[in-house]
Each structure stands twice: as structure tokens, then as C-alpha cells.
Design a protein around this motif. Sequence first.
Motif, short mmCIF file in Angstrom:
data_model
loop_
_atom_site.label_atom_id
_atom_site.label_comp_id
_atom_site.label_asym_id
_atom_site.label_seq_id
_atom_site.Cartn_x
_atom_site.Cartn_y
_atom_site.Cartn_z
N SER A 90 0.91 -1.27 0.08
CA SER A 90 -0.18 -0.09 0.24
C SER A 90 0.95 1.26 -0.02
O SER A 90 0.75 2.21 -0.79
N ALA A 127 -9.38 1.97 2.33
CA ALA A 127 -8.97 1.42 3.45
C ALA A 127 -10.47 1.15 4.16
O ALA A 127 -10.82 0.17 4.65
N LEU A 145 -8.39 1.43 10.71
CA LEU A 145 -7.88 1.16 9.40
C LEU A 145 -7.59 2.61 8.65
O LEU A 145 -6.69 2.80 7.80
N PHE A 164 -5.33 -1.31 -1.23
CA PHE A 164 -5.86 -1.54 0.03
C PHE A 164 -6.92 -2.67 0.33
O PHE A 164 -6.97 -3.23 1.34
N ALA A 204 -4.10 4.11 7.36
CA ALA A 204 -4.23 4.58 5.84
C ALA A 204 -3.43 6.00 5.83
O ALA A 204 -2.65 6.24 5.05
#
Length: 840
Positions: A19, A383, A319, A291, A323
Motif C-alpha cells: 500500500s 481502507a 484502518l 488496500f 491509511a
Amino acid sequence: MLRLAFATLRGRMSSLAGSFLALLFATAVITSCGLLMETGLRANTPPERYAAAPVVVAGDQWVSVGIKAGGDTSAEMSEPLPEPVAVPAALAGKIRKVEGVTRVVPELTFPVGLVGRDGRLVGGAGGRTLGHAWESAVLAPYTLRAGRAPAAPGEIVLDAALAGRARLEVGGTARVLGRDGVREYTVAGIAGPGLPRQSSVFFTAERAAELFGRPGRVSAFGVTGQGDPEQLKERIDAALDGAGVVAHAGAERGLADDIQALTGREMLVGLSGSLAGIAVMVAVFVVSGTFALTARQRQREIALLRAIGATPRQVRMMLGREALLVGTVAAALGLPLGVAVGDWMFGRFVSLGLLPDTFTLAVGPLPMLAAVVAGLATAWLAARAAVRRATRIRPTEALGEAAMEHRALGRGRMISGLAFLALGSGVTGLAMSMTGETAAASAGGIVLFLVTAAALLGPWLVRLAAGLVGGALGRASRVGGYLAVANTRVGAKRLASVVSPLILLMAFAATILFTQSTLGHAATRQASEGNRADYVLEAAGPGLPAQAARAARALPGVKGVTEVIETQVIAHHEQLGDPMLTSYGAIGLTVPAHGIDLGVRAGSLDRLDDGGVALSTLSAGTLDASVGEKVRLRLGDGTPVTRTVVAVYERGLGFGDVALPYSVVRDHSASGMTGRLYVVGGEKDRLTGLAPGLTVLDRAEVATARDAAQELSDMANLLVLGMIIVFIAISVVNTLVMATGSRVREFALLRLVGGTRRQVLSMVRWEALLVGGIAVTVGTAVAAPTLMALSYGVTGSPWPYVPPLAYAAMAAATLGLAFAASLVPARTVLLGRPAEQIRG
């Protein structure tokens, strides 16, 4: 949640590396595109001819039309004009009345050529030699270094650098090529200093007006006055509102001096704008897919968090913040990389001659801020969206799905995928039912819709492929093939995440490459079929004088000569009820035409001189015009004309989409001279000496020169879009490495139950073949309707030109990426001990 996000990041650095790389390169690509666009918006070239004039009043080099929405004018569409716009000389009186103006100097500028003693043109500084009236020499400023000002029509003043290259002194005789041919002049004076990007030849005011060829008009006015030049500029603009002129001050004066700089700015803005749109689309696609794959690899962790009491909101926040943290670090490293890529691309544009070397890359904060915001927003949304299902179902169901993939395709994903498939199919059908640029322009929408549909319906595609070739793979390899098919059927969603970027790579690369090949092949074929001349005479410098054509016609054995000038015109028309402006390549030619066949399908070119215009099938389709109907055009210098369509022809790509009478185009061009002569019959040696700087080409040499020009054009386009292809290729490798590297426990389990290292690698190879095969097949299926719509809209044929070797190389590269990015990490994973890996 922020503390938890930091904690999970420390434990998940390897899985989040993919990512991170996707965001890093996305930020770099968007930054580089943004810098190019900002450069196009802000770039200026230093003034030379007008360095001593604080304000310059010149013609408006743009044609604009209001676009209506809801009955009110809400925006404007503008197109640049390729030829200098002359302004009425009578405006000098109005400018003198403006408060603060102390002097107004009219300027006449026109291309000329100085003929050397060997009969060749003497090169001007920056490749340009321009004629002026001596009265405007003060605008540079030029001052006499020797001799005196010209006092008679047969006298000139040369700038010192040009005189030195031609070995001319005061009192010598110079031969100058102008609108009315090559004439001899006495050098009355030498002026300096020379300008770095242009050379100057000064005439008397009367002689300069004759060579300028536009009675009652001038190129521009140099204005001096009191006070701040910017305020003076604003007062002049207000006084001349509606007169079709623009006042320039400061660095903008360079744009009035060299309209090629204005063309370069427009090209850079248009190119970078379209590139930025594609880059953002691809970046969103790639980052979202990465992602999604990362979240799928963390299903067990997310399910455990839900099982011990974490709420769906807390999981999404964790999350999302992960991210943002990953995106922040990626952006910090991606910005300098983007600046370096933008600088490299800008340098290539300059070296190819697409931009003036006086432009510099603008490195401002706005493109960087836009790249960071786009990257962070995409990462945060991707995400949170990737764990949407895991946070909506019960914790026990989440644990079950973490152990075994949920095979059913979500209703929303299924409906969205089918909707995009229907949209892509519908646009394809609509494009194939239309003609002209509207059909060609729909190609971008088709590829976007179909690629999105393929990504959303990816699990279906994977299962379908496994069903179709499963038996063959099982027979080809009883262990590796069987395991590959079984894995594909069970892990369709995981493999779909891997297939999607490969499909994007294949579809996008095929669309770009074969769009170029289709257009280039059609243009080359049309130009070759339409060239019926034995020789083509190409002009150097300002052009070929009228005497060259007359002399060619008088040579023994010459059966016909056609004079051609290339230009651009802007058509006014309506599309869906809104006014539109469309720029077309155009030619002016003498009729009857000899040695040039445009492939007329309706009407006749012989009526061009009677208020007529001929259109290619492409432009006729876009303008919805046929023989006998009238079309509204703007000539190269902005002069509006309404002409009757007298012919429709099919070889627009080879010669231009609009054909006008030679005299009309000549009288509205800067040089007023011919660019090319098509000669039927005659002898090459006799044609060579008709004019200074003349190049005589036979048919084979014309084809070679055309191929070289086409190659340069293709190189420029591929340079721009090649960066996107490289980004997609990096993303493909990144995704495949992530997917393969996350299968440590799976590979360990296979080895513990008796599978050998060789058998596991065989399974990976067959999976890579299946994944690559799906990507090639679906990517081709996406690119095919896109290219068919483009080809039909531009050439009238639905069959694009796809070189077999190029397609085979592209398919091989896609398969090669799939194999390399799967096998290399698989081999690394298999180096460990299975018993230790199964506990990881």
C-alpha cells in the motif's frame, strides 16, 4: 484508535509495504502531471522585440464562445489561433488618449529570409528571421552601429549578428526573400545588439507595409507611459474593450513577441490536463485495489478484533488512520520523486521541440498539495471501504469468512459491475452509430467503463476462466495444475485483486499503443495514396514565393503544379444544443489540383474558389454538414468566414480536415508564401534551383520524411502516456508480490501434507499462467471496442491497425510480469522451514 493504529503499523510493516508503494508512486505521478499543468498556465518567455516597451498591445490570439447551461452563459470555450492576429492601425489614436500614455509605436512583423552568396538562406537566430519597419527598432531597442536608417524602398538595415553570418557590410548588396519574391537591397546600416532568439531586417515604413500584406493593420503597438506598467495596461484594456486586442505588461510581453510560446503553453495545459485525469483515475484504481488486497489479508485480525469487543466504527477508524499514516509517509517521499519525474518529462518536451527552451518548470505548492490530498483521501476511503463487509456482519461470521473466503459476490458489487458493463456496451454501440469526432471522443469513456466492470466482476471472471480451462490444466499437470485450479475456484476474490491491475495494464497499454498505430497507419496510407506528384518541393525559412510556382509550370515536361499552404482553422458549430469550437488542420490549395488526390466522395474541388470549402468525412460528420450547406469558420488569423461546402473527401488524416482556396489561406498567413509545391512531370535537377532554401523530394523521399515526422509525434505522445504505463506496471508487480508473499502459511501447509517445493512452484506457475491469460483476454476484450470506436470515428472503418508483433510482445510482457512477480516471491517464501512458517 490512533495509538492502536501505530501499534498495528509496527506489526504490519511488511503487509502494508504494498500500500505504501502504491501511494508513493500515485503521489509522484499526480505531482508530475500537476507541475506540468502549472507550468503551462504560468510559463512565459522573456520579451525580446518589446524589451523597451513597458506595455504591448497585440491582437487577441484566442477565439471564445459562451457555453450555456440552464439558459444562462456560465462558461467559455476557447481555442488558440495559429497565425498572428493583426490589429487596426487606427487604434493608435485611442491608445494615445489613455491617461499616462506618452508614446505609441506601431510594429510590423513578418517572416523574411536573407539569401547568402551561395544561394542558400542564412540562418536566423533561433531559426527565425523577421522583417520590421525601422521606426519600431526602438522597441527592442536597436541602435545604429554603422551607416544610417533606410531612406528608400531599396534600402535595409541588418542586425549585426545576421550581417556577420552573411558577411555583409554597409553599402553591400543583400538579397532578401519576402512575400513578393527575392529582391535586392542596399545595406544602409548595421544595428545592434542582436537578439538571441530572432534576427531582424529593417525596411522603410512603406516597404514594410507592402511585405506585411495587410493594409490598414499592424502587428502590435509598443506603448510607453508614466506610472506603473500594470496600471497602464489595465487602463488601456478598459479603453479598448471590445476591439479584439489585449494589452500585455511584464513577462507577458514575450507572448506577444512569439505566439509559438502561446501555442506551447496551450499544448502543455491540454496534454497535462488529459494526462492528469488519466493519472488520477489509474491512481484511484490501483490504490483502492491495493488496500482491498491488504484488508483481505487481514481478515483474521479484523475478525478477532470484532470478537473481543471492537465496534465496527472503531475498526474502520483504526484502518482509516493507518491509511492516513502510511499515506503521509508515502507522500513525503513521493513529492520529491514527482518533481524529479516532472522535470525529466519537461526536459524531454523541450528537447523534442514541443516547448520553447525559454520555458522553465514551475514548481509550486498547489500541485503537491493536490497530490497529497488526492492520495490521502483515496487511501482513507479505500481502507474504510475494504472492510465494509467485515464490519457489517456478526463477529462469528467474520471469523468464519477469515478462515474460508466468502464466495458470493456482494449484491452492490454485482449490480455496479453489471451497470458499468452495460454503460460500456451502450457507449460502444452509440459510438459505432455516429461519425466524426464525437465517436472518436467516446473511446476514453468505453475503456473506463469496461475496466471498472472487469474489476468489479473479477471473481466471476476468475471462476469462469477456471471452469473453462480447469480440465486442460489438470490434464497438463496432475499436481500443480490441479492445485492451481482448486485454489482459483476457492480464492477467486484474492486472485481477482491480482488480475485487476493486470487487466488495467493490458487494456490501457493496448489502447495507447494501438491508437497511435491506427491513426499513424491511416495518416501514412492516406498521404501515400493521395500523393500523385512526381516531386514535392518543400520550403525552408518563410516559404516559397509565387515566382517559384510560375517558374515550375514553365519548365519542360511539367504537366501540372499545385501550391499548398498548411494552416489551422476553427469551426463554429453546435453539439447537443451548445455552441462549440473545434480546431482542424487545414490546407489551402490551388485548383484544379495536380499531383494531389484528397479522395473526393461527393462534390468537386473545382468550385473551391467560388466561396467554397471542402471537408473531410471526419469534420463533415462532426459539423453535420454536407455538400451545399454552409459552415462558419475562423481562419488562422481569426478572420471569420462563412463558406459553402463544395466537396467531402476521405483523406483528411493525410492532408488536413479542411481544404480552402490557396489565395484565402495565403492572404491570412504570416508569410503569405507557399509551403509546398506538388509537381507532376519535369526533372529533379531543374526544379532544385527555383528558389533559395528549396528541397526537392521524390515519392520515396516524401514517404521517408513523413515517417520521421510521424515517429516524432508518436514519441511525444508515448512519452506522456508511457509514464502511466510504467506506474501501472509497477503496481502490477507490487500487487502480485503482495499476494504471493502473503501465502506463507498456505505454502507451508502444502509442504507439511506432502507437497514438494517443486510441486508448490508448479502450482504457482500454473496460477500465474491462468492469471496472465485472464488479463490478456479481458484486457484485449476491453481495448477492442475502444479501438473500434476510435477507428470508426476517425477513419470510417471499425477495424483498427494492430501490428501482430506488437500485440504479441504486449501479451508476452503481461504474462512475463505475472510469472516474474509470482515466482520470485514464491521462491523466497519456500526457502523457510514449513513447521516454523505454519506457526507464523
